[in-house]
Each structure stands twice: as C-alpha cells, then as structure tokens.
Design an enzyme around this catalytic site. Structure first.
Site, short mmCIF file in Angstrom:
data_model
loop_
_atom_site.label_atom_id
_atom_site.label_comp_id
_atom_site.label_asym_id
_atom_site.label_seq_id
_atom_site.Cartn_x
_atom_site.Cartn_y
_atom_site.Cartn_z
CD GLU A 35 -3.13 -0.36 0.03
OE1 GLU A 35 -3.23 0.86 -0.20
OE2 GLU A 35 -3.80 -1.22 -0.58
CG HIS A 37 5.76 0.18 -3.19
ND1 HIS A 37 5.80 -1.04 -2.56
CD2 HIS A 37 7.04 0.61 -3.21
CE1 HIS A 37 7.04 -1.33 -2.23
NE2 HIS A 37 7.82 -0.34 -2.61
CG ASP A 151 13.21 4.46 1.97
OD1 ASP A 151 13.89 3.64 2.60
OD2 ASP A 151 12.13 4.16 1.43
P1 AMP Z 1 11.36 0.46 -2.42
O1 AMP Z 1 10.61 -0.45 -3.33
O2 AMP Z 1 11.42 -0.02 -1.01
O3 AMP Z 1 12.69 0.88 -2.99
O4 AMP Z 1 10.50 1.78 -2.33
C1 AMP Z 1 10.09 2.48 -3.49
C2 AMP Z 1 9.51 3.80 -3.06
O5 AMP Z 1 8.40 3.58 -2.20
C3 AMP Z 1 10.51 4.66 -2.26
O6 AMP Z 1 10.37 6.02 -2.64
C4 AMP Z 1 10.09 4.43 -0.84
O7 AMP Z 1 10.41 5.50 0.03
C5 AMP Z 1 8.58 4.31 -1.01
N1 AMP Z 1 8.00 3.59 0.13
C6 AMP Z 1 8.39 2.39 0.62
N2 AMP Z 1 7.67 2.08 1.72
C7 AMP Z 1 6.83 3.12 1.93
C8 AMP Z 1 5.83 3.41 2.91
N3 AMP Z 1 5.58 2.58 3.91
N4 AMP Z 1 5.15 4.57 2.82
C9 AMP Z 1 5.41 5.45 1.80
N5 AMP Z 1 6.34 5.24 0.85
C10 AMP Z 1 7.03 4.09 0.90
#
Ligand code: AMP
Length: 282
Positions: A35, A37, A151
């Site tokens: 959710e 993402h 992040d």
């Molecule tokens: P990742 O797939 O973990 O590299 O994350 C892709 C993007 O989704 C990055 O910009 C993360 O900061 C964002 N993201 C990951 N988890 C969350 C979350 N719980 N809430 C909001 N954005 C998120």
C-alpha cells in the site's frame, strides 16, 4: 497497462505521450509492492497524465549479499496491484539492461547528506541509489518523480542530486504508509518471523513517545531513554537512533527554533533491518 523490459521500447512509447504534451509521473520501486508504494502511484495518477512505475532490484545499493539474494520478488502480484490502481506503464528491466556487464556504482557527492545515518552503516548505499535513480531519470525523463518519506534520507539525497545537476523534473515526497499497528510498510516486512513481526510495532510506538518528549526534554535525555527502551527488548537490536535536522541530516544536540527536526531509527529484527522516522515539533 503497458509493460516494457528494455529501454528502447519504453522510450519509444514515452516519446509518443510526450509529443502529445502528456505529463509523465514516475515512481521508482524495487517491487514486492504494498500500500505504501500504491499511495505514491495514486498521488502520481492525480497529478500527471501518464504514470510510469519501475520495478528493479538494484544490486549496487545493497551492501549485504544475503539481503539482495533474499529480497522478495512478487512480480505477478505486483502487476495485479499496478493494474488495480490503473498504472499506465511498467518498466521492469534486467540487471544487464541497466548495467550491461559493469555492475558498479558511480561516485556521488551529496554535500555530506550521504555520510549521515544510513551512510554510516550501509557502505556505498547512496552511490548505488544515485546511480540507479539518475539512470532511470535519464531513461524515463519524467516531469515529476515520487518518493516516500519512509526513506527520508534517500528523498533528501535525490532532491540534492536533481538540484546539483539541474535535472528538469520535480521531486515529490509522500507520507509514510503504516500497517494498522503502526509498523511502517516495507517489502522486507514479509521476511519477518512471526515473533519479530509481533514486536516490530514497538519501533513506531517508541518514535511516537519521542515526539511527545521532544517538547520538553533535552535531546541527550531522549537519546538515552531510547537506548534504554531497546535494551529491555531482546528481540530488537537498535542500530542507530538520532534526532537530526531535516535539511542537513546532521545529528542535533540542541533545538533551534528556526529549524525542523526528525527522529530517525534503524533496528534489526532478527536478520531483517527496519528503518523508520517521524517529524518532530519544537
Ligand atoms: P522500495 O521499493 O522499497 O525501494 O520503495 C520504493 C519507493 O516507495 C521509495 O520512494 C520508498 O520510500 C517508497 N515507500 C516504501 N515504503 C513506503 C511506505 N511505507 N510509505 C510510503 N512510501 C514508501
């Protein structure tokens, strides 16, 4: 949803949108979508004509071989989720497509942001992030790109990269999405054991208490309090906790009324490393 696995086909498709003056919103991810993402994608849908999501587990940003090998891959479910939020375009390249035979990072200078927090514990991580995000921006050429505050250091670093290189796009930060019990959503949460999953909300509970304490307590007192909380919690191992200024990400010792602060935390729940942060008010 259109799906592309190589740069050339993706660029051909995007060129058509661009020549029709459509705006492109871009959400880079490593897949195993949740959710959190989807909230970025929904925001991108609201503000742009076309939304491109990339799924690419970037090897150069991992400093831990096992973490890379075991990073969850759920492409079929990801595609279903992307379709459920009407994502327009998926770009899911192979490692060779991005790096050819040279799987190494470029070196970046983010004016010191890269040496704080995650930079101290994950060797070369932000060179890897800079390398992949810059490469993806050059391929997609979006008008806006969306990143999660989950992040937060990464978000600030990408903003810095865009500013320093005068890249022609806007970076949008989006709020942290959480499970009902407060645990920040993360692809890595699925790898937690049952007992670690049960205790993991302790991280956000502690951050919320930090937020309350920040009004009236000294930073050094809060730091000590957090360390003691985790000493009482044998299933969670605190890697770092720090209260830092939002712009420089430097750890703060005293509060200044004209500055904005956040509390940042990294914790091992068994082998799984979890990060979280919270905005503070002074
Ligand atoms: P990742 O797939 O973990 O590299 O994350 C892709 C993007 O989704 C990055 O910009 C993360 O900061 C964002 N993201 C990951 N988890 C969350 C979350 N719980 N809430 C909001 N954005 C998120």
């Amino acid at each position: 949803m259109k799906k592309f696995y190589n740069k050339k086909d993706l660029k051909g498709c995007l060129l058509k949108y661009k020549s029709n003056n459509k705006t492109i919103g871009f959400v880079p991810t490593m897949g195993a979508l949740h959710e959190g993402h989807l909230s970025l994608i929904k925001k991108a849908k609201e503000k742009n004509d076309v939304v491109v999501v990339s799924i690419f587990v970037n090897p150069t940003q991992f400093d831990n071989e096992e973490d890379l090998k075991k990073y969850p891959k759920t492409i079929e479910n990801d595609i279903k989720l992307l379709e459920s939020v009407s994502c327009d375009v998926l770009f899911s390249p192979s490692v060779e497509e991005i790096y050819a035979k040279n799987i190494v990072s470029k070196k970046f200078n983010f004016d010191g942001l890269e040496h704080q927090m995650e930079g101290k514990f994950r060797d070369g991580h932000f060179d890897g992030v800079g390398t992949i995000v810059k490469a993806l921006f050059e391929i997609v050429e979006p008008d806006k790109a969306y990143f999660g505050q989950k992040d937060f250091q990464q978000l600030q670093i990408i903003k810095k990269m865009v500013k320093k290189n005068n890249l022609p796009l806007k970076i949008k930060g989006c709020p942290i999405f959480r499970e009902k019990d407060g645990l920040a959503m993360s692809s890595r949460n699925t790898r937690l054991t049952e007992e670690h999953r049960e205790i993991a909300p302790f991280i956000f509970k502690t951050l919320k208490k930090v937020k309350k304490k920040f009004y009236k307590k000294e930073i050094s007192e809060i730091n000590e309090w957090v360390e003691n909380q985790f000493k009482k919690q044998p299933l969670l191992e605190l890697e770092y906790f720090t209260i830092a200024e939002e712009k420089t990400l430097e750890s703060a010792e005293t509060k200044e009324s004209n500055k904005k602060y956040r509390a940042f935390i990294a914790v091992f729940a068994g082998k799984i490393r979890l990060i979280d942060n919270i905005r503070l008010k002074n």
